[in-house]
Enzyme design. Structure first.
Site, PDB file in Angstrom:
ATOM      1  NE  ARG A 145      -4.327  -1.281   1.970  1.00  0.00           N
ATOM      2  CZ  ARG A 145      -4.622  -2.231   2.636  1.00  0.00           C
ATOM      3  NH1 ARG A 145      -3.875  -2.730   3.212  1.00  0.00           N
ATOM      4  NH2 ARG A 145      -6.075  -2.880   2.452  1.00  0.00           N
ATOM      5  CB  VAL A 163      -8.591   1.710  -5.869  1.00  0.00           C
ATOM      6  CG1 VAL A 163      -9.704   2.215  -6.919  1.00  0.00           C
ATOM      7  CG2 VAL A 163      -7.622   2.999  -6.009  1.00  0.00           C
ATOM      8  CD  GLU A 164      -3.625  -0.635  -3.397  1.00  0.00           C
ATOM      9  OE1 GLU A 164      -3.006  -0.179  -2.399  1.00  0.00           O
ATOM     10  OE2 GLU A 164      -2.720  -0.935  -4.437  1.00  0.00           O
ATOM     11  N   GLY A 165      -9.067  -0.105  -0.893  1.00  0.00           N
ATOM     12  CA  GLY A 165      -9.797   0.369   0.537  1.00  0.00           C
ATOM     13  C   GLY A 165     -10.044   1.915   0.560  1.00  0.00           C
TER      14      GLY A 165
END
Length: 756
Positions: free
Chosen positions: A310, A432-434
């Site tokens: 991340r 995105v990505e959480g």
């Protein structure tokens, strides 16, 4: 006594419960500098000793060579019109190894450092997110990364060389209509069965959406919940449906029952994104990444890779975007004139330019610092989540600031618009990505308070295992830790951090270290109080935990700015930037603490809402940067000099000086060269040696006669005026160019645009 206390704490849910998926997330990765923040005692000597890396010669050569050529070939406006990357550009990406950065050299990959991958992504993304995704997806979470870490030797031998060459174009199917940030709740199902040929296979049924590269990918990794009701793998599953857990399974394009190719239409830069559908898709058991032994290990695999991952792709795009905003806005504020002077000298504009300059300096420091940690073996899930959420959030705010400065030039679309597409695309990175809203309010503090705290996880484990000895020793240790932390925080409050241990750093920045150490001590105490007083209910207190996340984030970002200043040799000209960044961060920390105090629950709430708030206001950690600090930060990016070029390093500076950013930077260079002469004329006007009410270029000839400037100065001033006027022009379209036509299929066709 401790047995009774343990039983009471468990029955009253004083401590947070940890599910299996949460435990796998907690166990993934490592604790880095976040551990110091949660224990309430900053270790700045360790922080300054942490790596702050540079690119290797090979990596820099790739950045200066193939990356520059790729971006020179990229026409963002035309890609936006056609929504396609040309076959020639796609082939260049494959041939030059843009899809192979993660892959070891033995399999034909580049095997670049995390910092290099991030730096390349930061350079490409702001030019075209469409092209950027073709680099980001193959080099982030997906087939290549998972196979490198978990794949069988056969999978490595077959897939990695083909992924490196771009023969396999991957995508990763995780998100579903009912499973987004809560990815552990996915409904995609894989069912193990014995086929007619006697082989054990997997029958997949899934419905995925928001999958980047899905329409063009030919190798899709599907995250599914794998079931083995017949116990074909011999796992003796306890539950009746044989649920083995989340598993990562590769599906090739063209497999019967597998449907892909449709598109979503993302906001901003168009990029290949769409749904994936599977109806009774049958694949071999060997398509599980890692083979049968990794059946049910998918969630752990994902958490382990995201722990550091991340911090890479999305922060890279966000930080690259802020650097473009800083370069463009600094230049435009110097080139554009109103009321006879550059707009960057007007305090309202200067305030926004200063914020852009200071925070972009800080975010670049955080990007390099975070990637350096990953390259050094760290995989810090909490810090990675901070970097993802806060770099994308701050970047979105800074591009809005830049749009405000550009004003009309920002909202007229066309090839010459520099910031508009980044402004429209910014929400993509935020979601995105959480989604950031959940990362901030659920993940960062929720995971950090348990994982990074020196005692919390051990106490929870003691309760869960009914281990009285473990519970007693860790709880007593926690109580002692809390008392010492309380005394430390109070001491730092009374002395404004005077006795915080600060190593040998630039004297001009020592006060920031002291106040950050003071803030860290307070954060540690307030974390303990939250876990004692609110406990298991913290999961439902997203507004409160979001404020804790804000404190942790700004501690991290300010530390990164300070680390950058030290790593880059304490450049005096950059001091206004680090001062602005650190002061801004302390202000945000102060606001977050006041918000925590005002909203604390239980008996302690009375104290925090009254005495706590009062003490915070009469002795604050910091306030907003002053007007003078803002002005000094702004000036760092308002002259085309060595400092500006250094701060802009790593972004793509177009060679074409007739269009967009290239045209603006040409004008900026010419205006900067002419500015000393302009300043002399302005001074002469103030002294009434030259007539007022005219731009310097307009009275250049008179200034030569008055011996204020010479003939070469006059030429530079006139050229600068022409360049200014050219650089602020916006695009114009004829009706034939502007209006779309409906084709026979009901779609829209655009005629090619020309520059205005």
């Amino acid at each position: 006594m401790f047995a009774l206390l343990m039983k009471w704490m468990k029955s009253n849910k004083i401590l947070p419960s940890i599910s299996d998926t949460e435990r796998e997330a907690l166990e993934a990765g490592t604790v880095w500098i976040d551990g110091d923040f949660f224990r309430g005692k900053a270790d700045f000597a360790r922080l300054i000793a942490e790596p702050y890396s540079k690119l290797s010669d090979e990596e820099q050569a790739f950045l200066d060579g193939p990356v520059e050529e790729l971006l020179a070939r990229t026409n963002r406006f035309e890609i936006g019109r056609t929504r396609k990357v040309s076959d020639e550009l796609m082939q260049f990406i494959k041939d030059q190894g843009f899809m192979s950065f993660l892959i070891p050299r033995e399999y034909g990959g580049k095997q670049f450092s995390t910092l290099a991958i991030s730096t390349i992504m930061a350079k490409i993304g702001p030019v075209s997110a469409t092209v950027g995704t073709l680099v980001v997806i193959p080099n982030s979470l997906g087939a290549a990364e998972l196979i490198i870490h978990y794949g069988t030797q056969a999978q490595k031998d077959h897939y990695l060389p083909r992924l490196a060459r771009g023969e396999y174009l991957p995508c990763f199917g995780l998100t579903e209509p009912t499973a987004g940030s809560d990815a552990a709740s996915i409904k995609a199902e894989g069912l193990l069965f014995r086929d007619a040929d006697g082989a054990t296979k997997i029958r997949l049924n899934f419905r995925k959406r928001y999958i980047t590269l899905a329409p063009i990918a030919n190798l899709c990794t599907i995250a599914c919940r794998l079931r083995d009701p017949e116990n074909l793998l011999g796992r003796n599953a306890q539950n009746t449906d044989g649920d083995l857990g989340i598993t990562c399974v590769m599906v090739h394009k063209g497999t019967p029952g597998f449907t892909s190719g449709d598109h979503h239409d993302p906001i901003g830069d168009p990029f290949y994104n769409g749904p994936l559908y599977g109806k009774d898709v049958v694949v071999p058991l060997d398509n599980i990444i890692g083979g049968p032994e990794y059946a049910g290990q998918g969630w752990k695999m994902l958490m382990q890779q995201l722990a550091g991952g991340r911090a890479v792709s999305l922060p890279a795009g966000a930080v690259g975007g802020t650097k473009v905003v800083a370069a463009a806005t600094g230049a435009y504020s110097a080139v554009r004139q109103q009321f006879g002077l550059p707009i960057g000298r007007m305090e309202g504009v200067e305030e926004k330019v200063g914020r852009i300059a200071g925070l972009s300096y800080m975010l670049e420091g955080a990007r390099v610092f975070g990637c350096s940690a990953v390259d050094n073996g760290q995989k810090p899930p909490v810090i990675s989540a901070v970097l993802k959420a806060y770099t994308t959030e701050i970047s979105q705010q800074l591009v809005i600031d830049g749009m405000d400065v550009f004003a009309g030039a920002a909202v007229m679309q066309g090839p010459n618009n520099i910031l508009g597409m980044g402004y429209k695309s910014a929400p993509v990175a935020v979601t995105v990505e959480g989604a950031n809203i959940l990362t901030r309010t659920l993940m960062i503090f929720g995971q950090g308070a348990t994982r990074c705290h020196p005692y919390a996880l051990s106490v929870v484990e003691g309760v869960e295992k009914n281990d009285v000895g473990l519970f007693r020793s860790k709880l007593l240790g926690w109580i002692g830790h809390f008392i010492l932390g309380l005394l430390r925080a109070e001491g730092h409050y009374l002395t404004r951090g005077l006795f915080v241990s600060v190593p040998d750093v630039a004297p001009e920045t020592r006060s920031f270290y002291r106040r950050l150490g003071w803030a860290t001590a307070r954060f540690g105490v307030m974390t303990d109080l939250a876990m004692f007083a609110i406990g298991g209910r913290l999961k439902k207190r997203g507004k409160l935990t979001g404020r804790y996340a804000d404190v942790l984030a700004w501690l991290t970002l300010a530390s990164s700015a300070l680390r950058r200043y030290e790593a880059e040799g304490r450049r005096k000209e950059d001091l206004p930037l680090v001062q602005y960044a650190a002061e801004h961060a302390l202000w945000k920390i102060q606001e977050a603490f006041v918000g925590i105090y005002r909203n604390f629950d239980g008996p302690l709430g009375w104290w925090t809402k009254t005495i706590g708030v009062f003490e915070a206001h009469i002795n604050p950690l910091g306030g907003a940067p002053t007007d003078a600090q803002s002005a000094r930060a702004a000036r760092c990016i308002q002259t085309d000099n060595a400092q500006f070029q250094r701060l802009a390093a790593g972004i793509y500076l177009p060679k074409d000086e007739t269009l967009g950013l290239g045209r603006l930077l040409r004008a900026f260079r010419i205006v900067s060269q002419a500015q000393p002469a302009a300043d002399r004329i302005i001074q002469a006007q103030k002294a009434r040696k030259l007539p007022r009410g005219y731009l310097p270029a307009e009275i250049a000839d008179e200034a030569v006669k008055a011996a204020v400037i010479d003939g070469e100065d006059a030429k530079r001033l006139k050229l600068a005026l022409e360049a200014r006027i050219d650089a602020i022009q916006v695009d114009e379209f004829t009706p034939e160019q502007y209006f779309a036509e409906v084709n026979d299929d009901g779609g829209l066709e655009y005629r090619k645009a020309v520059n205005g």
